[in-house]
Scaffold this motif. Structure first.
Motif, PDB file in Angstrom:
ATOM      1  N   TYR A 150      34.091  31.074  46.151  1.00  0.00           N
ATOM      2  CA  TYR A 150      34.993  31.326  47.220  1.00  0.00           C
ATOM      3  C   TYR A 150      34.989  33.116  47.416  1.00  0.00           C
ATOM      4  N   ARG A 151      34.963  33.461  48.708  1.00  0.00           N
ATOM      5  CA  ARG A 151      35.118  34.885  49.067  1.00  0.00           C
ATOM      6  C   ARG A 151      36.605  35.013  49.049  1.00  0.00           C
ATOM      7  N   GLU A 152      37.091  36.329  48.509  1.00  0.00           N
ATOM      8  CA  GLU A 152      38.688  36.624  48.489  1.00  0.00           C
ATOM      9  C   GLU A 152      38.465  37.744  49.534  1.00  0.00           C
ATOM     10  N   GLU A 153      39.794  37.716  50.190  1.00  0.00           N
ATOM     11  CA  GLU A 153      39.843  38.636  51.269  1.00  0.00           C
ATOM     12  C   GLU A 153      40.414  40.132  50.765  1.00  0.00           C
ATOM     13  N   MET A 183      33.008  46.524  48.547  1.00  0.00           N
ATOM     14  CA  MET A 183      32.131  45.409  48.269  1.00  0.00           C
ATOM     15  C   MET A 183      33.059  44.047  48.117  1.00  0.00           C
ATOM     16  N   ALA A 184      32.414  42.719  48.464  1.00  0.00           N
ATOM     17  CA  ALA A 184      33.222  41.773  48.379  1.00  0.00           C
ATOM     18  C   ALA A 184      33.454  41.214  47.294  1.00  0.00           C
ATOM     19  N   LYS A 185      34.671  40.515  46.980  1.00  0.00           N
ATOM     20  CA  LYS A 185      35.047  39.911  45.698  1.00  0.00           C
ATOM     21  C   LYS A 185      35.238  38.374  45.894  1.00  0.00           C
ATOM     22  N   GLY A 186      34.872  37.931  44.723  1.00  0.00           N
ATOM     23  CA  GLY A 186      34.724  36.385  44.847  1.00  0.00           C
ATOM     24  C   GLY A 186      35.368  35.735  43.753  1.00  0.00           C
ATOM     25  N   LYS A 187      35.376  34.549  43.910  1.00  0.00           N
ATOM     26  CA  LYS A 187      35.897  33.692  42.596  1.00  0.00           C
ATOM     27  C   LYS A 187      34.952  32.401  42.590  1.00  0.00           C
ATOM     28  N   VAL A 188      34.617  31.976  41.382  1.00  0.00           N
ATOM     29  CA  VAL A 188      33.519  31.189  40.972  1.00  0.00           C
ATOM     30  C   VAL A 188      34.317  29.949  40.321  1.00  0.00           C
ATOM     31  N   LYS A 189      34.140  28.745  40.846  1.00  0.00           N
ATOM     32  CA  LYS A 189      34.669  27.447  40.493  1.00  0.00           C
ATOM     33  C   LYS A 189      33.449  26.629  40.256  1.00  0.00           C
ATOM     34  N   ILE A 190      33.791  26.142  38.813  1.00  0.00           N
ATOM     35  CA  ILE A 190      32.547  25.371  37.834  1.00  0.00           C
ATOM     36  C   ILE A 190      33.193  23.903  37.806  1.00  0.00           C
ATOM     37  N   ASP A 191      32.479  22.817  38.334  1.00  0.00           N
ATOM     38  CA  ASP A 191      33.041  21.720  37.830  1.00  0.00           C
ATOM     39  C   ASP A 191      32.240  21.413  36.509  1.00  0.00           C
TER      40      ASP A 191
END
Length: 71
Positions: free
Chosen positions: A68-71, A1-9
């Protein structure tokens, strides 16, 4: 499963909570803190659960979220 990173302004966020409701893995919650406009803003509380689905970014009316999708 894909891993992601969320960035919130946090300065763009107006606290509508749509992203919190849209997240299928409960990554986001509303902060107890306020931004400079006086709104509670969303923040990642379970960042390791992000699957990079981008549901949060898609529903954000203020374009305050990047995923952002992490590899």
């Amino acid at each position: 499963m894909a891993k992601g990173k969320v960035k919130i302004d946090k300065e763009k966020c107006k606290g509508c909570e749509l992203c919190v409701e849209a997240c299928p893995t409960d990554v986001l919650a509303m902060s107890d803190d306020y931004n400079s406009m006086g709104y509670h803003y969303s923040t990642p509380v379970n960042p390791d659960k992000c699957i990079a689905c981008m549901s949060c970014a898609k529903v954000c009316p203020d374009v305050a979220i990047e995923v952002y999708r992490e590899e």
